[in-house]
Scaffold this active site. Structure first.
Site, short mmCIF file in Angstrom:
data_model
loop_
_atom_site.label_atom_id
_atom_site.label_comp_id
_atom_site.label_asym_id
_atom_site.label_seq_id
_atom_site.Cartn_x
_atom_site.Cartn_y
_atom_site.Cartn_z
N ASP A 171 0.84 -1.20 0.00
CA ASP A 171 0.00 0.00 0.00
C ASP A 171 0.88 1.25 0.00
OD1 ASP A 171 -2.46 1.31 -0.02
OD2 ASP A 171 -2.72 1.20 2.15
N HIS A 254 -4.35 2.84 -6.99
CA HIS A 254 -5.55 2.52 -6.23
C HIS A 254 -6.77 2.32 -7.13
CE1 HIS A 254 -3.28 3.42 -2.57
NE2 HIS A 254 -4.27 2.84 -1.91
N HIS A 257 -6.43 -1.17 -8.28
CA HIS A 257 -6.85 -2.03 -7.16
C HIS A 257 -8.37 -2.15 -7.12
CE1 HIS A 257 -8.81 -2.04 -3.21
NE2 HIS A 257 -7.97 -3.01 -2.91
N HIS A 271 -5.53 -5.83 0.44
CA HIS A 271 -5.59 -4.52 -0.22
C HIS A 271 -4.20 -4.10 -0.73
CE1 HIS A 271 -6.56 -0.20 -0.73
NE2 HIS A 271 -5.43 0.03 -0.09
#
Length: 367
Positions: A171, A254, A257, A271
């Site tokens: 992340d 993101h 993602h 995540h």
């Protein structure tokens, strides 16, 4: 557009900090709600209660029901009002922390955030992700302020599964590249304005810390050791990435993602693991320098982050799946538009295929 930087009022990190929670909490309230899981309480609840009581803080313990949902927030709001509580302390993972922030916001009370894992950059943010009671995403709740205090006990974090901290590095890996892209396009950040030089500098420091300390930290954690490298990575995952993403901005990683969440086979990936692969896809979209791309892929391989679709759980690759990912990633409401150039769904499909090919190349695999 104004330049904006937001961050917690206070961030404190160190070994054994939860044993001193009462010393800090007494500055914000005298009768507090502690939100924690049943298993979390068994590990650290007694010492938290003892510290709060020692400093004259009355404690009401409540066990988290599992989802940061509207019904859970309403349930906890009622407890706050019925018992006259004047502070919220959230102890645990992301959903507990988001719930604590939301309850404190609606009740107009201060909140202390105590993460027990370092798998995301959520603890420092002025944001709660709201789900249904069944765990389906519903909305982002943007909060007017960041937490009053973020307290990180690195002794506790170091005892969590190593994969969670590695996912946190995934992340954090996106932080600099997304902030850099947002700065180039002068897009709006999560803080609601242009990014600051300070946020971009912290995002870059986050990336540099991952490269210099990440492998050492993983090896230390696997041996059960809390070292300076582990401390540095916990700070990078939590504080540097937290301020970097929120005040620096989100872009391609993101959004990619979010696209992958549409594929059930990726649900076994954390995540941060999906974000790490999304970072490689963003770099492909940007036609990043070969050395930079290689550096990112080699880092991911060395610490165990996924660099291929197979590692994300996608065994069968076909255009229909990738088009589904691309459609979600390219949605007007997502952050792919923060890249400093136009990106089509076809561009995303091609970049995902290329990222997978690059990953297989660096792993020495053939198709």
């Amino acid at each position: 557009m104004s330049k904006i930087l937001i961050c917690p009022t206070k961030y404190q990190q160190g070994a054994g900090e939860l044993k001193r929670v009462g010393e800090y909490a007494k500055n914000y309230g005298k009768k507090v709600l502690v939100l924690i899981t049943n298993s979390g309480y068994k590990r650290i609840g007694k010492e938290v209660e003892a510290s709060l009581s020692e400093h004259g803080v009355e404690v009401v313990i409540d066990y988290f029901k599992g989802e940061c949902s509207r019904s859970e927030i309403e349930r906890l709001k009622a407890i706050m009002e019925e018992q006259g509580l004047d502070m919220v302390i959230g102890i645990g993972g992301g959903k507990i922390l988001d719930t604590a922030k939301a309850v404190a916001y609606y009740c107009k009370r201060p909140v202390m955030i105590c993460p027990t894992i370092a798998s995301t950059d959520a603890p420092c943010s002025a944001l709660s992700v709201i789900y249904s009671d069944k765990g389906v995403f519903e909305e982002y709740l943007f909060l007017p302020t960041n937490p009053n205090m973020v307290l990180v006990d690195t002794e506790v974090v170091a005892k969590s599964p190593v994969r969670l901290t590695v996912a946190g590095m995934g992340d954090a890996l996106a932080t600099y590249f997304e902030a850099r892209a947002v700065a180039k396009s002068d897009s709006t950040t999560c803080a609601g304005g242009s990014g600051t030089l300070a946020a971009l500098a912290l995002a870059k420091l986050c990336y540099e810390t991952l490269l210099t300390e990440g492998v050492k930290a993983k090896l230390a954690l696997e041996s059960g050791a809390l070292t300076k490298s582990v401390e540095a990575i916990i700070e990078a995952n939590t504080l540097l990435s937290g301020i970097g993403f929120e005040s620096g901005g989100l872009a391609g990683a993101h959004a990619i993602h979010n696209g992958f969440t549409a594929l059930p086979e990726t649900h076994q990936a954390y995540h941060g693991e999906k974000v790490a692969f999304g970072t490689i896809v963003q770099l492909i979209l940007e036609n990043a320098d070969e050395d930079e791309l290689g550096e990112v892929i080699e880092f991911c391989i060395e610490i165990g982050l996924p660099v291929t679709l197979k590692e994300l759980g996608i065994r069968t690759i076909n255009d229909s799946k990738l088009k589904e990912v691309a459609k979600i990633a390219c949605a007007d409401s997502d952050t792919l538009g923060n890249l400093p150039f136009k990106v089509s769904e076809e561009d995303v499909v091609a970049a995902i295929k290329a990222a997978d090919a690059c990953g297989r190349y660096f792993l020495g695999e053939t198709k």
